[in-house]
Design an enzyme around this catalytic site. Structure first.
Site, PDB file in Angstrom:
ATOM      1  N   GLY A  10      51.172 -58.329 -34.564  1.00 22.74           N
ATOM      2  CA  GLY A  10      52.055 -59.333 -33.951  1.00 22.74           C
ATOM      3  C   GLY A  10      51.308 -60.227 -32.975  1.00 22.74           C
ATOM      4  O   GLY A  10      50.088 -60.092 -32.788  1.00 22.74           O
ATOM      5  N   TYR A  61      61.377 -55.437 -32.609  1.00 14.89           N
ATOM      6  CA  TYR A  61      62.236 -56.284 -33.439  1.00 14.89           C
ATOM      7  C   TYR A  61      62.494 -57.514 -32.580  1.00 14.89           C
ATOM      8  O   TYR A  61      63.192 -57.457 -31.575  1.00 14.89           O
ATOM      9  CB  TYR A  61      63.546 -55.550 -33.759  1.00 14.89           C
ATOM     10  N   TYR A 125      69.743 -58.268 -28.854  1.00 18.84           N
ATOM     11  CA  TYR A 125      68.292 -58.114 -28.626  1.00 18.84           C
ATOM     12  C   TYR A 125      68.030 -57.638 -27.195  1.00 18.84           C
ATOM     13  O   TYR A 125      67.298 -56.663 -26.981  1.00 18.84           O
ATOM     14  CB  TYR A 125      67.586 -59.444 -28.893  1.00 18.84           C
ATOM     15  N   LYS A 129      66.375 -54.102 -25.956  1.00 22.62           N
ATOM     16  CA  LYS A 129      65.157 -54.040 -25.142  1.00 22.62           C
ATOM     17  C   LYS A 129      65.406 -53.225 -23.868  1.00 22.62           C
ATOM     18  O   LYS A 129      64.518 -52.529 -23.389  1.00 22.62           O
ATOM     19  CB  LYS A 129      64.664 -55.448 -24.797  1.00 22.62           C
TER      20      LYS A 129
HETATM   21  N1  LIG Z   1      58.126 -63.509 -28.388  1.00 22.96           N
HETATM   22  C1  LIG Z   1      58.597 -63.662 -27.154  1.00 22.96           C
HETATM   23  O1  LIG Z   1      58.891 -64.783 -26.699  1.00 22.96           O
HETATM   24  C2  LIG Z   1      58.759 -62.455 -26.266  1.00 22.96           C
HETATM   25  C3  LIG Z   1      59.210 -62.646 -24.947  1.00 22.96           C
HETATM   26  C4  LIG Z   1      59.318 -61.534 -24.105  1.00 22.96           C
HETATM   27  C5  LIG Z   1      58.984 -60.267 -24.579  1.00 22.96           C
HETATM   28  N2  LIG Z   1      58.570 -60.114 -25.869  1.00 22.96           N
HETATM   29  C6  LIG Z   1      58.232 -58.747 -26.317  1.00 22.96           C
HETATM   30  O2  LIG Z   1      56.846 -58.690 -26.588  1.00 22.96           O
HETATM   31  C7  LIG Z   1      56.587 -57.675 -27.563  1.00 22.96           C
HETATM   32  C8  LIG Z   1      55.684 -58.240 -28.636  1.00 22.96           C
HETATM   33  O3  LIG Z   1      56.359 -59.333 -29.242  1.00 22.96           O
HETATM   34  P1  LIG Z   1      55.637 -60.446 -30.098  1.00 22.96           P
HETATM   35  O4  LIG Z   1      56.080 -61.735 -29.584  1.00 22.96           O
HETATM   36  O5  LIG Z   1      54.180 -60.114 -30.241  1.00 22.96           O
HETATM   37  O6  LIG Z   1      56.413 -60.206 -31.469  1.00 22.96           O
HETATM   38  P2  LIG Z   1      55.909 -60.191 -32.951  1.00 22.96           P
HETATM   39  O7  LIG Z   1      54.856 -61.217 -33.169  1.00 22.96           O
HETATM   40  O8  LIG Z   1      57.161 -60.209 -33.766  1.00 22.96           O
HETATM   41  O9  LIG Z   1      55.221 -58.765 -33.058  1.00 22.96           O
HETATM   42  C9  LIG Z   1      55.944 -57.570 -33.157  1.00 22.96           C
HETATM   43  C10 LIG Z   1      55.266 -56.718 -34.195  1.00 22.96           C
HETATM   44  O10 LIG Z   1      55.970 -55.468 -34.284  1.00 22.96           O
HETATM   45  C11 LIG Z   1      55.996 -55.140 -35.653  1.00 22.96           C
HETATM   46  N3  LIG Z   1      57.042 -54.165 -35.933  1.00 22.96           N
HETATM   47  C12 LIG Z   1      58.360 -54.393 -36.216  1.00 22.96           C
HETATM   48  N4  LIG Z   1      58.960 -53.211 -36.480  1.00 22.96           N
HETATM   49  C13 LIG Z   1      58.026 -52.248 -36.361  1.00 22.96           C
HETATM   50  C14 LIG Z   1      58.035 -50.833 -36.520  1.00 22.96           C
HETATM   51  N5  LIG Z   1      59.146 -50.169 -36.867  1.00 22.96           N
HETATM   52  N6  LIG Z   1      56.882 -50.152 -36.330  1.00 22.96           N
HETATM   53  C15 LIG Z   1      55.754 -50.795 -35.990  1.00 22.96           C
HETATM   54  N7  LIG Z   1      55.664 -52.132 -35.840  1.00 22.96           N
HETATM   55  C16 LIG Z   1      56.799 -52.846 -36.007  1.00 22.96           C
HETATM   56  C17 LIG Z   1      56.229 -56.465 -36.358  1.00 22.96           C
HETATM   57  O11 LIG Z   1      55.916 -56.364 -37.732  1.00 22.96           O
HETATM   58  P3  LIG Z   1      56.761 -57.255 -38.798  1.00 22.96           P
HETATM   59  O12 LIG Z   1      56.633 -58.685 -38.318  1.00 22.96           O
HETATM   60  O13 LIG Z   1      56.070 -56.959 -40.081  1.00 22.96           O
HETATM   61  O14 LIG Z   1      58.179 -56.775 -38.722  1.00 22.96           O
HETATM   62  C18 LIG Z   1      55.272 -57.361 -35.592  1.00 22.96           C
HETATM   63  O15 LIG Z   1      53.971 -57.317 -36.142  1.00 22.96           O
HETATM   64  C19 LIG Z   1      57.966 -57.240 -28.078  1.00 22.96           C
HETATM   65  O16 LIG Z   1      58.308 -56.042 -27.427  1.00 22.96           O
HETATM   66  C20 LIG Z   1      58.898 -58.336 -27.615  1.00 22.96           C
HETATM   67  O17 LIG Z   1      60.210 -57.864 -27.405  1.00 22.96           O
HETATM   68  C21 LIG Z   1      58.438 -61.163 -26.715  1.00 22.96           C
END
Ligand SMILES: NC(=O)c1ccc[n+]([C@@H]2O[C@H](COP(=O)([O-])OP(=O)(O)OC[C@H]3O[C@@H](n4cnc5c(N)ncnc54)[C@H](OP(=O)(O)O)[C@@H]3O)[C@@H](O)[C@H]2O)c1
Length: 285
Positions: A10, A61, A125, A129
């Protein structure tokens, strides 16, 4: 120190992996196909085999709108799976660092959210979280890092959404100006996570780039950095109804992070420039 990253393909996971590899750290980076964090047996085995000192849970997710109609899946990945990671961390005496979100707040404040402010998520969501945050505290050595408005090269993100609109010839762009937060470049977050881990900080921390702005401000900066010449117009959230309600104000206070690390947060504008260098600053109209 040995690191294990979940969700390593991710946006956050891949940049953290890169930052650690560049330092020559001992790191095992597991994508979803290597380790499904909802599978208890696989989590126990991965942690038991690798014996990491630190587990950084970057899996999640993250489809905020889709979560509204997929509550069970969101809760399983963002909530219950974190419990499994906490148990495995305890068995292996590892620290669990869990990434969480500004969406645990309801956005009714008008001053930056402190780490102990009351949570009241507005969306499925956000609630999933929050379950994950509670689960992460069940690790004996537990750190939760809330962050916000991420953009990085390995994921769909707001910068690409704006670039796509420009490429389609949309002009003016209409972007909401009544949601405030702190955009954050994922390599900056990765550095922050490493600093936090090296200081063995327990409990809750917030990391986000500065300064705070609205999506409209952020879009205008993207359009400028792309040299696109398009006009960006401010509009209200009510003009763009979405399945999940977002907090109107989700500026995170990074005071504790700054106190513990002695480092001020990075600038998202600098991050944006680096991002466009890395991912390309082109758009085709
Ligand atoms: N994006 C934002 O703006 C944001 C803001 C605040 C906090 N966050 C938090 O930051 C963290 C990382 O987010 P990100 O932005 O890097 O999201 P991301 O790019 O969607 O990465 C999340 C990864 O987790 C994988 N994943 C999903 N289900 C899984 C499972 N059961 N087992 C193992 N891996 C799994 C996904 O794979 P698939 O894609 O193949 O499903 C994806 O590679 C998350 O906890 C998110 O809630 C994100």
């Amino acid at each position: 120190m040995k690191w294990l990253i979940t969700g390593a393909a991710g946006m956050v996971g891949s940049d953290l992996h890169h930052a650690l590899a560049m330092r020559g750290e001992d790191v095992v980076a597991l994508s979803k196909s290597d380790l499904d964090i909802t599978n208890s047996r696989c989590v126990q085995k991965a942690v038991g085999d690798e014996r990491p000192d630190v587990i950084v849970n970057c899996a999640g997710y993250t489809r905020v709108d889709a979560a509204e109609s997929n509550e069970a899946v969101a809760n399983a990945i963002n909530g219950s799976a974190v419990e499994l990671l906490a148990e495995a961390a305890n068995q292996g005496n590892a620290r669990l660092i869990h990434i969480s979100t500004d969406f645990v707040f309801d956005g009714r404040k008008r001053a930056p959210y402190e780490i102990n402010d009351v949570t009241a998520p507005l969306s499925v969501y956000g609630r999933s979280k929050l379950l994950g945050e509670i689960a992460a505290t069940h690790a004996k050595r537990s750190t939760i890092v809330r962050t916000s408005w991420l953009f990085g090269k390995n994921g769909p993100n707001f910068v690409e959404a704006i670039r796509n609109q420009i490429a389609k010839g949309t002009n003016p762009l209409r972007v909401v100006d009544d949601q405030r937060g702190r955009p954050t470049y994922t390599p900056h977050l990765a550095e922050a996570v490493i600093r936090i881990a090296n200081r063995e900080a327990d409990g809750m921390l917030h990391y986000a780039d500065g300064p705070e702005c609205t999506w409209f401000d952020f879009a205008r900066a993207i359009a400028e950095e792309l040299g696109s010449g398009v006009t960006v117009k401010p509009v209200s959230t009510s003009e763009f109804p979405r399945p999940a309600t977002r907090p109107a104000y989700s500026v995170l206070s990074t005071d504790r992070y700054e106190r513990i690390t002695g480092v001020r947060p990075e600038s998202w504008r600098e991050g944006l420039r680096e991002y466009l260098e890395v991912r390309g600053s082109r758009f085709e109209v």
